[in-house]
Design a protein around this motif. Structure first.
Motif, PDB file in Angstrom:
ATOM      1  N   SER A 168     -69.164 -80.935 -16.451  1.00 29.23           N
ATOM      2  CA  SER A 168     -68.480 -79.893 -17.206  1.00 29.23           C
ATOM      3  C   SER A 168     -69.029 -78.526 -16.821  1.00 29.23           C
ATOM      4  O   SER A 168     -70.195 -78.396 -16.445  1.00 29.23           O
ATOM      5  CB  SER A 168     -68.669 -80.116 -18.714  1.00 29.23           C
ATOM      6  N   PRO A 169     -68.199 -77.474 -16.904  1.00 29.92           N
ATOM      7  CA  PRO A 169     -68.667 -76.126 -16.548  1.00 29.92           C
ATOM      8  C   PRO A 169     -69.716 -75.631 -17.535  1.00 29.92           C
ATOM      9  O   PRO A 169     -69.753 -76.046 -18.687  1.00 29.92           O
ATOM     10  CB  PRO A 169     -67.395 -75.285 -16.623  1.00 29.92           C
ATOM     11  N   PHE A 170     -70.558 -74.725 -17.058  1.00 28.69           N
ATOM     12  CA  PHE A 170     -71.603 -74.173 -17.927  1.00 28.69           C
ATOM     13  C   PHE A 170     -70.992 -73.421 -19.102  1.00 28.69           C
ATOM     14  O   PHE A 170     -71.467 -73.504 -20.231  1.00 28.69           O
ATOM     15  CB  PHE A 170     -72.509 -73.241 -17.126  1.00 28.69           C
ATOM     16  N   ILE A 171     -69.937 -72.657 -18.840  1.00 20.83           N
ATOM     17  CA  ILE A 171     -69.243 -71.912 -19.891  1.00 20.83           C
ATOM     18  C   ILE A 171     -67.775 -72.326 -19.902  1.00 20.83           C
ATOM     19  O   ILE A 171     -67.125 -72.378 -18.861  1.00 20.83           O
ATOM     20  CB  ILE A 171     -69.340 -70.389 -19.679  1.00 20.83           C
ATOM     21  N   SER A 172     -67.259 -72.604 -21.075  1.00 15.88           N
ATOM     22  CA  SER A 172     -65.837 -72.880 -21.242  1.00 15.88           C
ATOM     23  C   SER A 172     -65.336 -72.176 -22.493  1.00 15.88           C
ATOM     24  O   SER A 172     -66.022 -72.140 -23.517  1.00 15.88           O
ATOM     25  CB  SER A 172     -65.591 -74.385 -21.373  1.00 15.88           C
ATOM     26  N   LEU A 173     -64.161 -71.608 -22.382  1.00 14.42           N
ATOM     27  CA  LEU A 173     -63.481 -71.023 -23.541  1.00 14.42           C
ATOM     28  C   LEU A 173     -62.170 -71.762 -23.780  1.00 14.42           C
ATOM     29  O   LEU A 173     -61.232 -71.223 -24.370  1.00 14.42           O
ATOM     30  CB  LEU A 173     -63.220 -69.526 -23.318  1.00 14.42           C
ATOM     31  N   GLU A 174     -62.127 -72.993 -23.339  1.00 17.49           N
ATOM     32  CA  GLU A 174     -60.919 -73.803 -23.437  1.00 17.49           C
ATOM     33  C   GLU A 174     -60.432 -73.884 -24.883  1.00 17.49           C
ATOM     34  O   GLU A 174     -61.177 -74.224 -25.801  1.00 17.49           O
ATOM     35  CB  GLU A 174     -61.188 -75.213 -22.916  1.00 17.49           C
ATOM     36  N   GLY A 175     -59.165 -73.548 -25.080  1.00 16.23           N
ATOM     37  CA  GLY A 175     -58.556 -73.631 -26.402  1.00 16.23           C
ATOM     38  C   GLY A 175     -58.846 -72.464 -27.318  1.00 16.23           C
ATOM     39  O   GLY A 175     -58.308 -72.406 -28.432  1.00 16.23           O
ATOM     40  N   LYS A 176     -59.668 -71.514 -26.889  1.00 20.67           N
ATOM     41  CA  LYS A 176     -59.985 -70.364 -27.733  1.00 20.67           C
ATOM     42  C   LYS A 176     -58.851 -69.339 -27.683  1.00 20.67           C
ATOM     43  O   LYS A 176     -58.235 -69.118 -26.647  1.00 20.67           O
ATOM     44  CB  LYS A 176     -61.290 -69.699 -27.270  1.00 20.67           C
ATOM     45  N   ARG A 177     -58.602 -68.710 -28.805  1.00 21.72           N
ATOM     46  CA  ARG A 177     -57.623 -67.626 -28.895  1.00 21.72           C
ATOM     47  C   ARG A 177     -58.378 -66.307 -28.921  1.00 21.72           C
ATOM     48  O   ARG A 177     -59.228 -66.105 -29.798  1.00 21.72           O
ATOM     49  CB  ARG A 177     -56.780 -67.791 -30.160  1.00 21.72           C
ATOM     50  N   ALA A 178     -58.094 -65.434 -27.960  1.00 21.21           N
ATOM     51  CA  ALA A 178     -58.895 -64.223 -27.806  1.00 21.21           C
ATOM     52  C   ALA A 178     -58.040 -62.964 -27.788  1.00 21.21           C
ATOM     53  O   ALA A 178     -56.967 -62.933 -27.179  1.00 21.21           O
ATOM     54  CB  ALA A 178     -59.722 -64.297 -26.524  1.00 21.21           C
ATOM     55  N   LEU A 179     -58.551 -61.938 -28.443  1.00 23.41           N
ATOM     56  CA  LEU A 179     -57.986 -60.594 -28.378  1.00 23.41           C
ATOM     57  C   LEU A 179     -58.985 -59.702 -27.653  1.00 23.41           C
ATOM     58  O   LEU A 179     -60.152 -59.633 -28.047  1.00 23.41           O
ATOM     59  CB  LEU A 179     -57.722 -60.034 -29.773  1.00 23.41           C
ATOM     60  N   VAL A 180     -58.529 -59.032 -26.594  1.00 20.15           N
ATOM     61  CA  VAL A 180     -59.361 -58.068 -25.863  1.00 20.15           C
ATOM     62  C   VAL A 180     -58.626 -56.740 -25.880  1.00 20.15           C
ATOM     63  O   VAL A 180     -57.565 -56.605 -25.253  1.00 20.15           O
ATOM     64  CB  VAL A 180     -59.606 -58.516 -24.408  1.00 20.15           C
ATOM     65  N   THR A 181     -59.137 -55.762 -26.601  1.00 18.82           N
ATOM     66  CA  THR A 181     -58.479 -54.459 -26.616  1.00 18.82           C
ATOM     67  C   THR A 181     -58.766 -53.722 -25.312  1.00 18.82           C
ATOM     68  O   THR A 181     -59.783 -53.952 -24.661  1.00 18.82           O
ATOM     69  CB  THR A 181     -58.928 -53.600 -27.810  1.00 18.82           C
ATOM     70  N   SER A 182     -57.843 -52.851 -24.925  1.00 13.15           N
ATOM     71  CA  SER A 182     -57.990 -52.057 -23.699  1.00 13.15           C
ATOM     72  C   SER A 182     -58.304 -52.952 -22.500  1.00 13.15           C
ATOM     73  O   SER A 182     -59.223 -52.687 -21.736  1.00 13.15           O
ATOM     74  CB  SER A 182     -59.091 -51.000 -23.880  1.00 13.15           C
ATOM     75  N   GLY A 183     -57.478 -53.995 -22.335  1.00 16.26           N
ATOM     76  CA  GLY A 183     -57.750 -54.982 -21.301  1.00 16.26           C
ATOM     77  C   GLY A 183     -56.891 -54.871 -20.065  1.00 16.26           C
ATOM     78  O   GLY A 183     -56.670 -55.869 -19.378  1.00 16.26           O
ATOM     79  N   THR A 184     -56.421 -53.671 -19.751  1.00 16.12           N
ATOM     80  CA  THR A 184     -55.525 -53.516 -18.604  1.00 16.12           C
ATOM     81  C   THR A 184     -56.204 -52.884 -17.399  1.00 16.12           C
ATOM     82  O   THR A 184     -55.599 -52.803 -16.327  1.00 16.12           O
ATOM     83  CB  THR A 184     -54.303 -52.661 -18.981  1.00 16.12           C
ATOM     84  N   ARG A 185     -57.438 -52.443 -17.539  1.00 19.02           N
ATOM     85  CA  ARG A 185     -58.148 -51.865 -16.402  1.00 19.02           C
ATOM     86  C   ARG A 185     -59.644 -51.951 -16.651  1.00 19.02           C
ATOM     87  O   ARG A 185     -60.097 -52.230 -17.754  1.00 19.02           O
ATOM     88  CB  ARG A 185     -57.730 -50.411 -16.174  1.00 19.02           C
ATOM     89  N   GLY A 186     -60.417 -51.710 -15.608  1.00 21.62           N
ATOM     90  CA  GLY A 186     -61.862 -51.689 -15.729  1.00 21.62           C
ATOM     91  C   GLY A 186     -62.461 -52.987 -16.226  1.00 21.62           C
ATOM     92  O   GLY A 186     -61.981 -54.086 -15.916  1.00 21.62           O
TER      93      GLY A 186
END
Length: 259
Positions: free
Chosen positions: A2-20
């Motif tokens: 299994s991978p060291f980090i997984s966010l499988e199935g998580k629902r995430a909001l990232v503001t200002s996520g279109t650049r940088g």
């Protein structure tokens, strides 16, 4: 394996996520299995419409609209990354900052996180799990007095608010972590180095050095990449960081000179 980090199935909001660093975080979260929604004022052509909400988060109405869209499209949220921030304040120190300039700094760097948390965190505590990442800045501890007084003060307020929130919601299963970047090699910072090179008749590399010198130097000799910032955000958002809350991680190449 299994991978060291997984966010499988998580629902995430990232503001200002279109650049940088925001765009790098959205990309990495998707690669790690999360269902991601992001926001900005306008959508880049390469971002699927179903992942995007066009809102102005400096207003209460924009924050309310984004929170409602999160509930409609994701059915709730497991991870919130408050990436939004920046400054348009004029240089010139405290005398140049009118009440309106102060309001702009707070409305961009503090209030969107406050308003979105108020809308979305109660459902997190009700489900007994969640992660909130507040992206602050090393400017909160080492402001540049000629240019970042308002920005630095707003980020300091965000950091204090974040610590208080962690004490309230961590007993209910919701972790709150701060990420504090220094200079990040974004499109905007590269353009700034190019402008400095033109203004002073020097190379772009010399322009980059001028920025680093203004910060007191960066011991590793370069800014952080957007991917490096995203990697740190992904780790603290993952179950691997399950006992980490109420603290701050600085990613600045060693810029802050104190312990």
């Amino acid at each position: 394996m299994s991978p060291f980090i997984s966010l499988e199935g998580k629902r995430a909001l990232v503001t200002s996520g279109t650049r940088g660093a925001g765009a790098a975080t959205v990309k990495l979260f998707r690669e790690l299995g999360a269902k991601v929604l992001t926001s900005a004022r306008s959508r880049p052509e390469d971002l699927p419409a179903e992942m995007f909400v066009g809102v102005d988060l400096t207003t209460p109405e924009g924050c309310a609209q984004l929170a409602e869209t999160v509930r409609q499209r994701l059915g709730g949220v497991d991870i919130i990354v408050h990436m939004l921030g920046g400054s348009s304040a004029p240089a010139g120190g405290y005398e140049a900052l009118t009440d309106e300039e102060w309001r702009k700094e707070l409305d961009l760097n503090l209030m969107p996180a406050v308003r979105l948390d108020r809308e979305l965190v109660p459902a997190m505590t009700a489900q007994g799990s969640g992660v909130i990442v507040h992206v602050t800045s090393i400017q909160r501890v080492m402001p540049l007095p000629e240019s970042t007084i308002g920005y630095a003060a707003a980020k300091a307020a965000l950091s204090s608010y974040s610590k208080s929130l962690s004490k309230l919601v961590s007993p209910k299963g919701v972790r709150v972590v701060r990420i504090s970047p220094g200079w990040i090699a974004t499109e905007g910072s590269i353009a700034f180095a190019e402008r400095l090179s033109g203004q002073h008749g020097v190379s772009v590399e010399a322009g980059r050095k001028m920025i680093m010198d203004a910060l007191g130097g960066i011991p590793i000799g370069r800014p952080a990449s957007t991917d490096e910032v995203a990697n740190l955000i992904a780790f603290v958002s993952s179950d691997r960081a399950g006992s980490i809350t109420g603290t701050e991680y600085v990613i600045d190449g060693g810029t802050v000179p104190t312990v």
